[in-house]
Enzyme design. Structure first.
Site, PDB file in Angstrom:
ATOM      1  N   ASP A   1       8.689  -6.589  -1.971  1.00 23.72           N
ATOM      2  CA  ASP A   1       8.615  -5.171  -1.606  1.00 23.72           C
ATOM      3  C   ASP A   1       8.909  -4.397  -2.880  1.00 23.72           C
ATOM      4  O   ASP A   1      10.043  -4.381  -3.369  1.00 23.72           O
ATOM      5  CB  ASP A   1       9.649  -4.859  -0.522  1.00 23.72           C
TER       6      ASP A   1
ATOM      7  N   TYR B   1       0.504  11.259  -2.116  1.00 20.89           N
ATOM      8  CA  TYR B   1      -0.209  10.184  -2.819  1.00 20.89           C
ATOM      9  C   TYR B   1      -0.535  10.616  -4.249  1.00 20.89           C
ATOM     10  O   TYR B   1      -0.257   9.893  -5.211  1.00 20.89           O
ATOM     11  CB  TYR B   1      -1.485   9.871  -2.034  1.00 20.89           C
TER      12      TYR B   1
ATOM     13  N   ILE C   1     -12.938   3.252  -3.474  1.00 23.64           N
ATOM     14  CA  ILE C   1     -13.333   1.832  -3.479  1.00 23.64           C
ATOM     15  C   ILE C   1     -13.202   1.312  -2.046  1.00 23.64           C
ATOM     16  O   ILE C   1     -12.189   1.560  -1.388  1.00 23.64           O
ATOM     17  CB  ILE C   1     -12.419   1.004  -4.415  1.00 23.64           C
TER      18      ILE C   1
ATOM     19  N   THR D   1     -12.009  -0.537   0.572  1.00 21.25           N
ATOM     20  CA  THR D   1     -10.898  -1.452   0.888  1.00 21.25           C
ATOM     21  C   THR D   1     -10.290  -0.992   2.217  1.00 21.25           C
ATOM     22  O   THR D   1     -10.574   0.116   2.684  1.00 21.25           O
ATOM     23  CB  THR D   1      -9.778  -1.393  -0.176  1.00 21.25           C
TER      24      THR D   1
HETATM   25  N1  LIG Z   1      -9.232   1.918  -2.503  1.00 19.32           N
HETATM   26  C1  LIG Z   1      -9.343   3.010  -3.247  1.00 19.32           C
HETATM   27  O1  LIG Z   1     -10.295   3.782  -3.119  1.00 19.32           O
HETATM   28  C2  LIG Z   1      -8.321   3.331  -4.277  1.00 19.32           C
HETATM   29  C3  LIG Z   1      -8.604   4.378  -5.178  1.00 19.32           C
HETATM   30  C4  LIG Z   1      -7.669   4.699  -6.147  1.00 19.32           C
HETATM   31  C5  LIG Z   1      -6.493   3.976  -6.243  1.00 19.32           C
HETATM   32  N2  LIG Z   1      -6.236   2.957  -5.348  1.00 19.32           N
HETATM   33  C6  LIG Z   1      -4.983   2.253  -5.491  1.00 19.32           C
HETATM   34  O2  LIG Z   1      -5.215   0.874  -5.598  1.00 19.32           O
HETATM   35  C7  LIG Z   1      -4.103   0.162  -5.065  1.00 19.32           C
HETATM   36  C8  LIG Z   1      -4.568  -0.852  -4.048  1.00 19.32           C
HETATM   37  O3  LIG Z   1      -5.177  -0.148  -2.967  1.00 19.32           O
HETATM   38  P1  LIG Z   1      -6.178  -0.829  -1.935  1.00 19.32           P
HETATM   39  O4  LIG Z   1      -7.265   0.141  -1.718  1.00 19.32           O
HETATM   40  O5  LIG Z   1      -6.474  -2.214  -2.352  1.00 19.32           O
HETATM   41  O6  LIG Z   1      -5.265  -0.793  -0.615  1.00 19.32           O
HETATM   42  P2  LIG Z   1      -4.935  -1.913   0.473  1.00 19.32           P
HETATM   43  O7  LIG Z   1      -4.314  -1.166   1.597  1.00 19.32           O
HETATM   44  O8  LIG Z   1      -6.141  -2.745   0.757  1.00 19.32           O
HETATM   45  O9  LIG Z   1      -3.859  -2.832  -0.254  1.00 19.32           O
HETATM   46  C9  LIG Z   1      -2.578  -2.357  -0.547  1.00 19.32           C
HETATM   47  C10 LIG Z   1      -1.632  -3.524  -0.549  1.00 19.32           C
HETATM   48  O10 LIG Z   1      -0.335  -3.043  -0.933  1.00 19.32           O
HETATM   49  C11 LIG Z   1       0.611  -3.678  -0.095  1.00 19.32           C
HETATM   50  N3  LIG Z   1       1.843  -2.908  -0.012  1.00 19.32           N
HETATM   51  C12 LIG Z   1       2.099  -1.765   0.676  1.00 19.32           C
HETATM   52  N4  LIG Z   1       3.378  -1.396   0.530  1.00 19.32           N
HETATM   53  C13 LIG Z   1       3.967  -2.325  -0.272  1.00 19.32           C
HETATM   54  C14 LIG Z   1       5.270  -2.510  -0.794  1.00 19.32           C
HETATM   55  N5  LIG Z   1       6.259  -1.665  -0.496  1.00 19.32           N
HETATM   56  N6  LIG Z   1       5.504  -3.565  -1.598  1.00 19.32           N
HETATM   57  C15 LIG Z   1       4.507  -4.442  -1.888  1.00 19.32           C
HETATM   58  N7  LIG Z   1       3.265  -4.351  -1.404  1.00 19.32           N
HETATM   59  C16 LIG Z   1       2.990  -3.289  -0.618  1.00 19.32           C
HETATM   60  C17 LIG Z   1      -0.088  -3.803   1.259  1.00 19.32           C
HETATM   61  O11 LIG Z   1       0.545  -4.773   2.084  1.00 19.32           O
HETATM   62  C18 LIG Z   1      -1.493  -4.183   0.828  1.00 19.32           C
HETATM   63  O12 LIG Z   1      -1.636  -5.581   0.711  1.00 19.32           O
HETATM   64  C19 LIG Z   1      -3.152   1.226  -4.488  1.00 19.32           C
HETATM   65  O13 LIG Z   1      -2.149   1.536  -5.419  1.00 19.32           O
HETATM   66  C20 LIG Z   1      -4.072   2.406  -4.286  1.00 19.32           C
HETATM   67  O14 LIG Z   1      -3.387   3.621  -4.268  1.00 19.32           O
HETATM   68  C21 LIG Z   1      -7.126   2.626  -4.379  1.00 19.32           C
END
Ligand SMILES: NC(=O)c1ccc[n+]([C@@H]2O[C@H](COP(=O)([O-])OP(=O)(O)OC[C@H]3O[C@@H](n4cnc5c(N)ncnc54)[C@H](O)[C@@H]3O)[C@@H](O)[C@H]2O)c1
Length: 252
Positions: free
Chosen positions: A60, A152, A187, A189
């Site tokens: 975490d 965020y 992206i 996801t």
């Molecule tokens: N998907 C997008 O469009 C996008 C765009 C810009 C930035 N991001 C960033 O990329 C990163 C990954 O996002 P994603 O889209 O893969 O999301 P996702 O929800 O698919 O994955 C996020 C992961 O983080 C984990 N997580 C949440 N809280 C946590 C904690 N306290 N400790 C450890 N793990 C924790 C979740 O269990 C999950 O596995 C994030 O930081 C997100 O803000 C994503």
């Protein structure tokens, strides 16, 4: 020889989305990968898919005790850390008027505190060997005004700034550690599915050049992470690497 052969990488939030793609790319190019997530079972699934060279650990990122324990476990198992991808994240759809202080603190505890703690506790282990590369997942939310992603965007802005601070400190102290931020646009996801109100409804990302405004695939970001993790990017430090198919440069 792989692009990150011989290196040990730790990815936070590695059980899903971008983190899982980062783990796969780093392993494919020769790194041993510590897949971490607050949800251990998702990290275990990703590590099992990768196979040899990947291990899963529960982490975490908002907990300093958890970071200390994880760095100790990585040290005991691998004796080194070369790459840290501070990727874990959560999303909250709420503007400044709607966001409660509790929600604000929760979002920032994961994405701002989490990145701070990751940098702080990884640096000593990286310094014990050849230094390393820290990659902090920010967002175009740090660069644009997104009312609906208030907390965020605040957290991602903190990530952008602390990245530069870490990069310069490491240079000034003579550490061989680089630190860069990555700023993806949308992206495909689970996070984006949730933010767009379609949880679990996965959309296929077409191959080839994408239309403006279309979502990218996790592998599009993993390619940038891999470059920053490898020594190919040795002259890239404190930079904000935008991966958004031009969204942030369009005039409207
Ligand atoms: N998907 C997008 O469009 C996008 C765009 C810009 C930035 N991001 C960033 O990329 C990163 C990954 O996002 P994603 O889209 O893969 O999301 P996702 O929800 O698919 O994955 C996020 C992961 O983080 C984990 N997580 C949440 N809280 C946590 C904690 N306290 N400790 C450890 N793990 C924790 C979740 O269990 C999950 O596995 C994030 O930081 C997100 O803000 C994503």
């Amino acid at each position: 020889m792989g692009r990150v052969a011989g290196k040990v990488a730790l990815v936070t939030g590695g059980g899903s989305g971008l983190g899982a793609a980062d783990c796969a790319a780093l392993a494919r190019e020769g790194a041993r990968v510590v897949v971490t997530d607050v949800k251990l079972e998702t990290a275990q699934r990703v590590a099992a898919r990768i196979g040899e060279g990947a291990v899963a650990m529960e982490l975490d990122v908002a907990s300093e005790e958890a970071w200390i324990a994880t760095m100790k476990a990585v040290d005991e198992q691998f004796g080194r850390l070369d790459i840290l991808v501070n990727n874990a994240g959560v999303v909250l759809n709420a503007d400044v008027e709607e966001t409660t202080l509790e929600q604000y603190r929760w979002v920032n505890s994961v994405m701002s505190d989490g990145v701070f703690l990751g940098c702080k506790h990884a640096i000593p282990l990286m310094n014990r060997n050849d230094g390393g590369s820290i990659i902090n997942m920010s967002s175009t939310g740090a660069l644009l005004g997104y009312p609906i992603f208030f907390a965020y965007s605040a957290a991602k802005g903190a990530v952008r700034s602390m990245t530069k601070s870490v990069a310069v400190m490491c240079q000034e102290k003579g550490y061989r550690i680089r630190c860069n931020s990555v700023h993806p646009g949308s992206i495909e996801t689970p996070m984006v599915q949730q933010a767009e109100g379609r949880p679990g409804e996965e959309r296929e990302v077409p191959s080839g050049v994408l239309k403006p405004g279309a979502s990218g695939a996790p592998e599009d970001v993993a390619a940038m992470v891999l470059f920053l993790a490898s020594d190919e990017s040795r002259f890239v430090n404190g930079a904000e690497m935008v991966v958004d198919n031009g969204v942030t440069i369009r005039p409207f």
